[in-house]
Scaffold this active site. Structure first.
Site, PDB file in Angstrom:
ATOM      1  N   HIS A   1     -29.962  20.144  11.507  1.00 52.67           N
ATOM      2  CA  HIS A   1     -30.436  19.242  12.545  1.00 52.67           C
ATOM      3  C   HIS A   1     -29.274  18.718  13.379  1.00 52.67           C
ATOM      4  CE1 HIS A   1     -34.699  18.899  11.971  1.00 52.67           C
ATOM      5  NE2 HIS A   1     -34.584  18.624  10.683  1.00 52.67           N
TER       6      HIS A   1
ATOM      7  N   CYS B   1     -29.994  21.468  17.518  1.00 53.29           N
ATOM      8  CA  CYS B   1     -30.406  20.839  18.772  1.00 53.29           C
ATOM      9  C   CYS B   1     -29.235  20.115  19.415  1.00 53.29           C
ATOM     10  CB  CYS B   1     -31.506  19.814  18.524  1.00 53.29           C
ATOM     11  SG  CYS B   1     -33.013  20.526  17.889  1.00 53.29           S
TER      12      CYS B   1
END
Length: 454
Positions: free
Chosen positions: A244, A300
């Site tokens: 993440h 991301c």
């Protein structure tokens, strides 16, 4: 006192493994814009298995000085793969007409493509496109630039070390399914195609039985320090992160968009995230000229997670310079001249703007040293721009990060490409399945027509 082999626990000085963080409540995701890997949870899920190689990723040497209380012991490693392993066999089958690597490690004085180092060879690839040789020595902007400013490319003929981080966030609400697979795929790729050795790799995954190989914030930062410790010119370092990523409010004014990029360790709920400024200070700033760090971030908002100031488009020109990082230095004008081959214009633009802004070359030089430009050879391939999310993909029934898959696929299809060719190849691979746009960034202006090595 040693930390011991995987499964034997900590010795004194190692601290204690954090318990799994509480479930994500969903409120932590406000900057994730969906986060990495919010695909159909029923499709291609990765069911973690116990690591097959218990010694995988063990430290074989002392960590940096501040961690001398303990060190990782090296476990048993699987047989070493040569350049002619499974990937090499696939290359020979699929790469008719492309330059191929030799079947074994290159002899001393030769690069991985079989050319003498420093021979000045140039090749033609993908039509009439000329791939430039890797220059040696310090690369200066030219006469008139702030005294002492320069950088040095690495020919990647020295020692190789790699740090691979894969976090699936097992048991958490935002669980991913491809990140642990990414580390396995990338490690095999490095061993079989680029001469990396397993004993010179550290692999952190959240299915590891050794607490020291869990991707906690403390372990990640310690491993990053190990990666860069003692690096010498022409060494080749490799950093891979799959997990993440997100954004948080910028506090030091170095981000154009007002946000710092961050990565989330497995214990982020209790230990917090890791900000791009800290990553840059840990793995970029300590490097001396001529040390290569190749980084891949499959997360991301990862476009500038290393805080590198030069970002290149598929046409090979600087696309999105981080003006806040280089404001007033005259470097951007100089880089424009560099890209056009105008050495004189490069020097004059750099010197005149810097002199006007700061009153002289020495002051400009001191200011330049405090920017994110680095004399080392740092290259990053990221899986998305800062305003994009990355895809958690299912490729050939195996969950994997889209960027990791595209990078490996593009190089296996043609191992001899320039930087701009490889960037286009990665985008071409991604476009067959995804909308995200990877990008290339660097710590100094680069000749994007130069041969990519790592």
């Amino acid at each position: 006192m040693s930390y011991g082999y995987p499964g034997q626990g900590y010795g004194p000085g190692g601290g204690h493994h954090q318990p799994p963080p509480p479930q994500w409540d969903g409120q932590q995701q406000h900057h994730h814009q969906g986060g990495y890997g919010y695909s159909n949870p029923g499709q291609g899920q990765y069911n973690p298995q116990p690591p097959q190689d218990q010694g995988y990723g063990g430290y074989h040497q002392q960590p940096p000085q501040q961690y001398q209380q303990g060190s990782y012991n090296q476990g048993q490693y699987p047989p070493q793969g040569g350049y002619g392993g499974p990937y090499g066999q696939q290359q020979q089958h699929h790469q008719q007409g492309h330059s191929q690597r030799p079947p074994g490690p290159p002899p001393d004085g030769y690069d991985i493509y079989g050319y003498p180092i420093g021979s000045g060879h140039q090749t033609r690839n993908q039509g009439s496109h000329e791939i430039h040789e890797i220059p040696s020595g310090t690369q200066q902007f030219g006469h008139g630039a702030p005294e002492g400013y320069g950088f040095q490319y690495s020919n990647c003929s020295g020692r190789r070390k790699a740090l691979l981080i894969g976090i699936n966030y097992l048991g958490q609400d935002a669980e991913l399914h491809g990140c642990i697979n990414d580390t396995k795929n990338v490690s095999a790729f490095l061993v079989e195609n680029y001469g990396y050795k397993r004993e010179d790799m550290v692999i952190l995954t959240d299915d590891a039985t050794n607490p020291l190989l869990q991707p906690t914030k403390e372990n990640i930062l310690r491993a990053m320090q190990w990666l860069v410790a003692g690096a010498q010119p022409n060494d080749a370092l490799f950093l891979h992160y799959s997990g993440h990523g997100g954004q948080t409010k910028d506090t030091d004014g170095d981000e154009d968009d007002g946000y710092d990029e961050v990565i989330y360790p497995v214990d982020f709920k209790t230990a917090g995230h890791i900000v791009d400024d800290q990553i840059h200070d840990t793995v970029v700033k300590p490097l001396q000229p001529g040390v290569r760090l190749t980084a891949i971030f499959d997360s991301c908002h990862s476009g500038s997670v290393l805080d590198l100031p030069y970002i290149y488009s598929t046409k090979g020109v600087i696309k999105e310079p981080n003006l806040a990082k280089e404001a007033g230095q005259g470097l951007l004008a100089a880089v424009g001249s560099y890209a056009r081959g105008d050495i004189g214009g490069m020097a004059s633009s750099l010197f005149s703007v810097a002199k006007t802004a700061f009153g002289g070359g020495n002051e400009a030089y001191e200011r330049t040293k405090r920017t994110k430009t680095s004399p080392a050879d740092v290259i990053m391939w990221s899986g998305s721009k800062d305003d994009q999310t990355s895809a958690d993909a299912t490729i050939a029934s195996q969950a994997t990060g889209a960027m990791s898959w595209a990078f490996i696929t593009a190089i296996k299809a043609n191992p001899k490409q320039s930087y701009v060719q490889l960037l286009n190849s990665i985008r071409d691979v991604l476009e067959t399945k995804y909308t995200q746009k990877p990008q290339l960034s660097s710590s100094h202006p680069i000749d994007v027509d130069m041969l990519f090595v790592m």
